[in-house]
Scaffold this active site. Structure first.
Site, PDB file in Angstrom:
ATOM      1  N   ASP A  67       0.862  -1.186   0.000  1.00  0.00           N
ATOM      2  CA  ASP A  67       0.000   0.000   0.000  1.00  0.00           C
ATOM      3  C   ASP A  67       0.898   1.236   0.000  1.00  0.00           C
ATOM      4  OD1 ASP A  67      -2.322   1.626   0.411  1.00  0.00           O
ATOM      5  OD2 ASP A  67      -1.746   1.787   2.502  1.00  0.00           O
ATOM      6  N   THR A 100      -3.102   5.306  -3.863  1.00  0.00           N
ATOM      7  CA  THR A 100      -2.015   6.042  -3.200  1.00  0.00           C
ATOM      8  C   THR A 100      -0.680   5.808  -3.905  1.00  0.00           C
ATOM      9  OG1 THR A 100      -1.926   4.200  -1.662  1.00  0.00           O
ATOM     10  CG2 THR A 100      -3.025   6.174  -0.908  1.00  0.00           C
ATOM     11  N   THR A 101      -0.506   4.630  -4.513  1.00  0.00           N
ATOM     12  CA  THR A 101       0.739   4.379  -5.260  1.00  0.00           C
ATOM     13  C   THR A 101       0.674   5.106  -6.595  1.00  0.00           C
ATOM     14  OG1 THR A 101       0.642   2.163  -4.290  1.00  0.00           O
ATOM     15  CG2 THR A 101       2.329   2.552  -5.939  1.00  0.00           C
ATOM     16  N   ASP A 402      -8.889  -0.078   2.455  1.00  0.00           N
ATOM     17  CA  ASP A 402      -8.893   0.430   1.077  1.00  0.00           C
ATOM     18  C   ASP A 402     -10.202   0.081   0.367  1.00  0.00           C
ATOM     19  OD1 ASP A 402      -6.468   1.517   1.435  1.00  0.00           O
ATOM     20  OD2 ASP A 402      -5.426   0.439  -0.152  1.00  0.00           O
TER      21      ASP A 402
END
Length: 534
Positions: A67, A100-101, A402
């Protein structure tokens, strides 16, 4: 007549291109290199075939995750520009919860594009502002191709949650986690009027023992603390009246450390008698209010309960659960309808919560307390998460979070788009078309922004072990021929219609990623000096 130069074009110097002084150029390049280093560090963990990172924290704890927000949060980043990318990932985590990546990889790619433009002599402000405009344009294009969604369409919600879970370590359990995430969110909101979801109403309780398959959704409250059984009190109470106390059921202590020397056994007897009487009075007041389940907040000053008070409580058939953490209080009050009581004098019936059943159950080798049939059902839910060890458990919790965030995105903005790199390639082509209608430096900047968006499909292909050039070229062709939902199918290693694979994501994840990345790049490009202060 000669055309006037477009207003957005950079101020020209004699040589035709913008040339800054030595120092600002160095500062800008140093910022870009530092930020790109962070972006490259998380790039390998993007997508369903992404790698995981093992993080060892300063206190010796080990975390295994892919994550983006978690990786960056634990990274010891010193450079101020690189810290901006860590904050960027945290901002995406708050806004959308997923992607988020992608947002960090995208920002790195935009900075790479900006670096090339700076080398060509385009003014940094021109680049920054053009990128900002390009991001707004990109979001307009994305909204045009998005499909509206109704929250009663359970199938689409499940597909979106599964897509988010597929890139996690626990991807093989997406069939179990996706329905849990969807049901949890739908239980705590009213789908017809809700515009947001407060994820504090959904509590994830972790217990080591069993496997991830044993994870379950509990309509009510789950407490990880055990019932105190040492004095022989009950472990199951029906028609429970729940009291939550923040005072201690133990003899009072003076504020200062002091010693009392008693040399007369009658005095000794009197002290013990007083102590019994003091505790008995407190316990009787609790019983008088009709309370039969007592939750006791953790205490640091002195013991929350002692053996004598436990003995009295057991005699009066009151179930005791101690060591309730401070941050659990709000959730417990919301779930059961009880109010925290700070003093025994104010212990009255109107402050108690109600539940049909409070029971300590054995769940996969560990014991938990389940409170079911609460009075105000539908305000909160608990998810009881099991795992073989703490590493798997932590990652399962992050993955569930998530998935919950994805459903929250769909509640906030009820649109869906395809996944698998399809929206990015589609945007890239549309922006390149749009760039041809612009003039001057802005056209160059839009072109560069469009090419930078291709980093997502390229990275997806690289991480899946495919040939990125061949895959992305074919993807571009398919989109140019009008196949808007063609995406990279990493399972088959080919380009297919991504909707057949059920890979869909909320519109908010992509729009917020593009907007936040463009804003961060704009901020970084506008910095021309680094000043140290003492």
């Amino acid at each position: 007549m000669v055309d006037a130069a477009p207003a957005s074009a950079a101020p020209r110097t004699g040589g035709g291109s913008f040339k800054d002084k030595e120092k600002p150029v160095e500062v800008r390049i140093s910022n870009i290199i530092a930020a790109k280093a962070v972006s490259d560090a998380v790039r390998t963990s993007l997508g369903p075939r992404g790698m995981d990172k093992m993080i060892k924290t300063s206190n010796g704890e080990v975390i295994i995750t892919n994550d983006g927000a978690t990786i960056l949060k634990h990274m010891a980043v010193l450079h101020p520009a690189a810290k901006m990318l860590v904050d960027l990932s945290a901002a995406q985590d708050v806004e959308a919860g997923d992607g988020t990546t992608s947002v960090v990889v995208l920002a790195g790619s935009l900075l790479g594009a900006a670096q090339k433009m700076l080398a060509k002599g385009i003014h940094p402000t021109t680049i920054a502002e053009s990128f900002q405009r390009a991001s707004h344009k990109a979001n307009e294009f994305l909204t045009e191709v998005a499909t509206p969604l109704d929250l009663s369409d359970r199938e689409s919600l499940l597909k979106s949650a599964s897509t988010s879970l597929n890139s996690k370590i626990v991807s093989q359990y997406s069939g179990l986690f996706a329905p849990i995430a969807v049901d949890a969110v739908l239980r705590v909101i009213d789908p017809t009027v809700a515009t947001n979801v407060d994820l504090k109403d959904i509590r994830i309780v972790k217990k080591v023992g069993g496997t991830i398959d044993d994870t379950e959704l509990v309509d009510g409250l789950v407490l990880a603390q055990n019932v105190v059984k040492s004095a022989g009190g009950p472990t199951r109470i029906e028609k429970a009246k729940i009291g939550l106390i923040q005072f201690q059921l133990s003899p009072p202590k003076p504020d200062m450390e002091n010693q009392i020397i008693v040399n007369d056994y009658r005095q000794m007897d009197k002290i013990l008698k007083e102590e019994r009487q003091y505790l008995l009075n407190m316990v009787k007041k609790i019983k008088k209010a009709g309370c039969n389940v007592l939750l006791i907040q953790k205490s640091i000053l002195r013991d929350a309960v002692n053996d004598l008070s436990l003995h009295f409580l057991a005699k009066l058939k009151i179930m005791v659960i101690k060591d309730i953490e401070r941050d659990e209080i709000e959730f417990i009050c919301k779930s059961t309808g009880c109010k925290p009581i700070a003093d025994v004098e104010s212990f009255t019936e109107d402050k108690l919560g109600y539940a049909d059943l409070v029971d300590e159950v054995d769940a996969s080798g560990s014991r938990v307390v389940k409170v079911t049939g609460v009075k105000h059902a539908g305000k909160t839910v608990s998810i009881l998460c099991h795992g073989a060890n703490s590493l798997v458990l932590e990652e399962a919790e992050r993955s569930l979070h998530d998935a919950l965030c994805v459903i929250r995105c769909l509640v906030k903005k009820r649109y869906l788009i395809a996944g698998g790199g399809a929206p990015e390639i589609g945007l890239s082509l549309k922006l390149q078309e749009y760039a041809k209608t612009l003039r001057g430096m802005e056209a160059h900047c839009f072109q560069a922004f469009a090419e930078a968006l291709e980093v997502i499909p390229i990275t997806l292909a690289e991480n899946a072990g495919l040939n990125p050039i061949a895959i992305v070229t074919e993807l571009r062709n398919r989109h140019a021929l009008g196949e808007n939902t063609a995406g990279i199918n990493v399972r088959k290693g080919a380009i297919t219609n991504i909707l057949d694979e059920n890979v869909i994501q909320p519109l908010l994840v992509s729009t917020s990623a593009i907007e936040l990345a463009a804003e961060t790049v704009k901020m970084l490009l506008k910095i021309d000096d680094l000043v140290q202060t003492r």
